[in-house]
Design a protein around this motif. Sequence first.
Motif, PDB file in Angstrom:
ATOM      1  N   PHE A   1     -41.773  32.934   2.054  1.00 32.05           N
ATOM      2  CA  PHE A   1     -40.445  32.347   2.169  1.00 32.05           C
ATOM      3  C   PHE A   1     -39.470  33.172   1.330  1.00 32.05           C
ATOM      4  O   PHE A   1     -39.873  33.848   0.389  1.00 32.05           O
ATOM      5  CB  PHE A   1     -40.447  30.884   1.719  1.00 32.05           C
TER       6      PHE A   1
ATOM      7  N   ASP B   1     -41.115  29.877 -10.243  1.00 27.91           N
ATOM      8  CA  ASP B   1     -40.603  29.578  -8.907  1.00 27.91           C
ATOM      9  C   ASP B   1     -40.122  28.120  -8.932  1.00 27.91           C
ATOM     10  O   ASP B   1     -40.737  27.235  -8.340  1.00 27.91           O
ATOM     11  CB  ASP B   1     -41.713  29.799  -7.879  1.00 27.91           C
TER      12      ASP B   1
ATOM     13  N   GLY C   1     -47.209  33.157  -6.020  1.00 28.75           N
ATOM     14  CA  GLY C   1     -47.780  31.824  -5.813  1.00 28.75           C
ATOM     15  C   GLY C   1     -48.218  31.187  -7.119  1.00 28.75           C
ATOM     16  O   GLY C   1     -48.362  31.872  -8.135  1.00 28.75           O
ATOM     17  N   THR C   2     -48.412  29.868  -7.079  1.00 31.48           N
ATOM     18  CA  THR C   2     -48.701  29.140  -8.315  1.00 31.48           C
ATOM     19  C   THR C   2     -50.032  28.398  -8.218  1.00 31.48           C
ATOM     20  O   THR C   2     -50.424  27.959  -7.132  1.00 31.48           O
ATOM     21  CB  THR C   2     -47.554  28.148  -8.618  1.00 31.48           C
TER      22      THR C   2
ATOM     23  N   ILE D   1     -44.450  33.368  -2.207  1.00 30.71           N
ATOM     24  CA  ILE D   1     -45.678  33.173  -1.432  1.00 30.71           C
ATOM     25  C   ILE D   1     -46.153  31.747  -1.678  1.00 30.71           C
ATOM     26  O   ILE D   1     -46.362  31.337  -2.824  1.00 30.71           O
ATOM     27  CB  ILE D   1     -46.782  34.171  -1.855  1.00 30.71           C
TER      28      ILE D   1
ATOM     29  N   GLU E   1     -43.322  26.084 -11.435  1.00 26.99           N
ATOM     30  CA  GLU E   1     -44.404  26.836 -10.776  1.00 26.99           C
ATOM     31  C   GLU E   1     -44.557  28.167 -11.515  1.00 26.99           C
ATOM     32  O   GLU E   1     -43.755  29.082 -11.318  1.00 26.99           O
ATOM     33  CB  GLU E   1     -44.102  27.091  -9.288  1.00 26.99           C
TER      34      GLU E   1
ATOM     35  N   LYS F   1     -36.032  26.433  -3.192  1.00 25.49           N
ATOM     36  CA  LYS F   1     -36.481  27.261  -4.303  1.00 25.49           C
ATOM     37  C   LYS F   1     -35.453  28.318  -4.698  1.00 25.49           C
ATOM     38  O   LYS F   1     -35.776  29.252  -5.421  1.00 25.49           O
ATOM     39  CB  LYS F   1     -37.806  27.923  -3.914  1.00 25.49           C
TER      40      LYS F   1
ATOM     41  N   GLU G   1     -45.836  31.792 -12.146  1.00 24.55           N
ATOM     42  CA  GLU G   1     -46.278  32.802 -11.173  1.00 24.55           C
ATOM     43  C   GLU G   1     -46.276  34.214 -11.759  1.00 24.55           C
ATOM     44  O   GLU G   1     -45.411  34.579 -12.556  1.00 24.55           O
ATOM     45  CB  GLU G   1     -45.361  32.763  -9.934  1.00 24.55           C
TER      46      GLU G   1
END
Length: 283
Positions: free
Chosen positions: A101, A156, A245-246, A79, A125, A176, A127
Amino acid sequence: MKVGVLDGRTVLVVGDRAVDVEAASGGAVPASPASVLAVWADLLRLSEQVGDADGSGSAPLDPARLERPVPVPLQAFGIGVNYLDHAGESAMDLPRNPLVFPKFSSSITGPNDEVVVRTEALDWEAELVVVIGSECFEVAEGDVLAVVAGYTIGQDLSDRVVQFEGGANPQFGLGKSGPGFGPIGPWVVSADEIGAEPHLAIRCEVDGVTKQSSDTEHLIFGVPALVSYLSSRVRLHPGDLIFTGTPAGVGWSRDPRETLHAGSRIETTIDGIGTLTTRFVAP
Ligand code: ZN
């Protein structure tokens, strides 16, 4: 309940000890990590019985020997832009719906696997990662705990050159999904301990220096919204992962830019789950 994998066998992590689930259940619960999500309810019952872990099948835990806690998923989702402060540092617009993604499954690796650095643009990242427990489609936001087995920590990892080589057109999936770009672990904490709206401090240290520090309560789209939205488009399967997400503090947004290199070591910590350690090596 904390569920990990040691020597290719599923274990419950109780304090600083590991409990082999097959031994502790008298053979009733298989130790094969491939079946861990199919026997999740049995593991929850077993975890109540093992108590302080002094019984059979228990041994001191060496965290450095833990392996990837769940099998390679059929699908892993990333995300993007899901913390306000990271949206700001990335100069990205806030999405109206979750920005999804693919984090291709071949990138998913374990808590003590080394990552080979093949790019000068490798970034971190930190998460929170959702582990889906059962096959589902079109799940209502109020029902997501019925299909979430638990949570783990993820990185990530991102090759920023590949990620942004499409210019204005996103190329997140490839950027990624390099080998080792999706370490998870050190174990999975069952959803009953954390709930559907985690308020957990999340931190990322690179070579001992704190680079990211936030709280999962700042997710723009929380776990109910993410699982409901994804399952409205895609059938989800046991073991599927959602990298949620980060927060702010990634290397690429710093001045000057910072990247990971051979010899780097990152520690990603989420209170209530644990610490994921990732080491980087030369090809
Ligand atoms: Zn991310």
